[in-house]
Scaffold this active site. Structure first.
Site, mmCIF file in Angstrom:
data_model
loop_
_atom_site.group_PDB
_atom_site.id
_atom_site.type_symbol
_atom_site.label_atom_id
_atom_site.label_comp_id
_atom_site.label_asym_id
_atom_site.label_seq_id
_atom_site.Cartn_x
_atom_site.Cartn_y
_atom_site.Cartn_z
ATOM 1 N N GLU A 293 59.840 50.353 4.009
ATOM 2 C CA GLU A 293 59.591 51.424 3.039
ATOM 3 C C GLU A 293 58.236 51.987 3.395
ATOM 4 O OE1 GLU A 293 57.903 53.474 0.354
ATOM 5 O OE2 GLU A 293 57.740 51.563 -0.689
ATOM 6 N N CYS A 327 53.309 55.298 -3.178
ATOM 7 C CA CYS A 327 54.161 56.030 -2.246
ATOM 8 C C CYS A 327 55.085 56.982 -2.996
ATOM 9 C CB CYS A 327 54.966 55.070 -1.380
ATOM 10 S SG CYS A 327 55.776 53.766 -2.305
#
Length: 545
Positions: A293, A327
């Protein structure tokens, strides 16, 4: 051996404590903050359950008071890496042979300890070492990590229950084995829960792990290791290696026993990991599983039917909570010209009210960015935008900054006239939101612009009371975000509710907080048993008429 078909406790999302004035949890957390502020912790690599003091140390400081040392950590070298891999390999047979419920019990106990006596300790370490407010630490270091450890056990039981059909006379079954080697977990600074989940999700299956934490979050990682030890995790199952990326990563990726990489971090670093694995592919004992990720350039798309107050709240929270160091943080927004005057006014009022400072002062909404390098990158982008007014930028709101005591950058809003201005496209990872004001009549065209502006595909949101507009955004932005929100900010995914992950330059979309991620650390074996096997080779069609 297991002598029963056991059912794990049904997981429930951990309630978020408010830390409201006068509450017992507020007093307890403040006391723990004061206690830890007076300590100097000596963290070290942990190999086969034992700390290794290398003598090569680096300080751990408070981002909001970088003169205040929280301690030091010893950095791992190639020698500790090789020892950690050997320890993981040595621990693997016994750990994998344990019945699944015994492994599960370790992490269920870890969740119970974190729910109780360890909650303040891990929250305080996260607040002091990563400059999170009490609320941001609570939803991350406590609630989400408890949820990961609880729900992953449930997911494992669901996976194991998935068994094939068995025709009469045959018994078909599937074993869910760990991978044949060790897993390398690489965790970021911004989420303590991710740091706790990356090594433990593979370990639950029976894998053993080498874990490299971010150098700016070693303190909370150190506490997680102590918590796991208290929960009964055997030595060598997870080996903790703080240190520089190349010093730890290079020898790990060169080892032929590498079975997988569980990564959260920057897109560029994951590119490097993937490239190195590709170059070494012929030497590995198996094809390593790569789960990553990575970055995001997450959007908020506003339709002219949206409610202004909810949009303003979503932008302020989505862009500036934890200093935008998520993020999933809202870092670009598309606002129709018909609503822009009201939204701008609301943002201006909100920016004026946001307080920034020491996270131990619970009145503050924001702390500091993580380190000097991040501060320099972010302030450089804000100053560049201020210098670009009239050349792709209309104005910059906020953006005050000062690093005399802590690495403080205030909430910054760049209003771009160029929809492909640099900060509309590039991930900055800080409290910087760039807004493009589009003609309301060009909604469809601007959706396409949003889809093509950034290489990322992590999170995004649409705000619209018009259901047709919301559906249009869902369709046109189908691949622009792996987590998509309707009338909500693009942050705050909850385990068991919104499995998290994205595609494009944002990662492999293996959805942390779901059975999908857990399945990546399994190597299934199919077993067919025939109870009355044939006793001659020929078939009936071969017989004479």
């Amino acid at each position: 051996m297991s002598i029963g078909l056991f059912r794990a406790p049904t997981p429930v999302n951990e309630p978020v404590r408010t830390y409201a004035p006068g509450s017992p949890e507020r007093a307890s957390l403040k006391a723990e903050l004061a206690r830890q502020s007076g300590l100097e912790v000596e963290a070290a690599p942990i190999v086969a359950g034992r700390p290794v003091h290398t003598g090569d140390t680096s300080p751990m400081v408070m981002p909001h008071d970088h003169r205040h040392r929280l301690g030091v950590f010893h950095k791992a070298s190639a020698a500790e890496v090789h020892a950690a891999i050997d320890a993981a390999q040595a621990a693997r047979p016994e750990w994998a042979a344990l019945p699944w419920e015994e492994r599960a019990s370790v992490f269920l106990r870890a969740a119970a300890l974190l729910r109780g006596p360890w909650r303040d300790r891990l929250n305080a370490a996260t607040m002091l070492g990563q400059s999170k407010t009490a609320h941001q630490a609570e939803i991350d270091a406590a609630c989400e990590l408890i949820d990961f450890w609880s729900f992953n056990v449930q997911y494992l039981t669901e996976i194991m229950a998935d068994q094939p059909l068995s025709p009469t006379g045959t018994w078909n079954r599937v074993e869910y084995r760990p991978l044949d080697g060790f897993v390398f977990a690489v965790s970021p600074f911004n989420f303590t829960s991710i740091a706790g989940n990356l090594p433990t999700a593979p370990a639950l299956i029976g894998n053993t792990v080498v874990w490299k934490p971010a150098s700016t979050s070693v303190l909370s990682g150190h506490v997680i290791m102590e918590l796991l030890h208290e929960a009964g995790l055997p030595p060598g199952v997870i080996n903790f290696l703080p240190g520089s990326g190349p010093a730890v990563g290079d020898p790990v990726l060169a080892d032929s026993r590498l079975a997988g990489v569980h990564f959260t971090g920057s897109t560029d670093v994951f590119h490097g990991v993937w490239r190195t694995v590709g170059e070494n592919i012929a030497r590995y004992h198996q094809y390593p599983r790569l789960v990553g990720e990575t970055g995001g350039k997450d959007f908020v798309f506003v339709h002219q039917s949206a409610d202004v107050d909810t949009v303003v709240t979503a932008l302020l929270r989505g862009a500036f909570e934890f200093q935008g160091q998520k993020c999933s943080a809202a870092s670009r927004a598309y606002v129709p010209d018909t609503l822009w005057p009201k939204i701008r006014a609301g943002l201006g009022d909100g920016l004026a009210q946001i307080q920034m400072g020491d996270v131990a002062d619970f009145r503050n909404f924001m702390g500091a960015v993580i380190d000097a390098r991040s501060y320099a990158k972010l302030t450089g982008a804000v100053n560049e935008a201020k210098a670009s007014v009239g050349k792709g930028v209309q104005e910059v709101l906020g953006g005050e900054h000062d690093d005399a005591r802590g690495w403080f950058l205030g909430p910054s809003v760049i209003v771009a006239t160029d929809p492909r201005y640099r900060t509309m496209c590039e991930e900055l990872f800080g409290p910087v939101l760039t807004i493009y004001v589009y003609p309301a009549a060009e909604y469809a065209q601007t959706l396409d612009l949003c889809d093509s502006t950034s290489p990322y595909g992590l999170t995004g949101a649409v705000f619209a009371r018009d259901r047709r507009a919301a559906h249009q955004a869902l369709v046109r932005l189908r691949h622009a975000a792996g987590n998509f929100y309707v009338n909500d900010k693009p942050t705050g995914a909850v385990v068991g509710q919104q499995p998290f992950g994205g595609t494009r330059a944002s990662g492999t979309n293996d959805k942390a907080g779901s059975a999908q991620n857990l399945g990546r650390w399994i190597s299934a074996r199919t077993i067919k048993e025939t109870f009355d096997p044939p006793r001659r080779f020929s078939y009936p069609f071969m017989d004479e008429e």
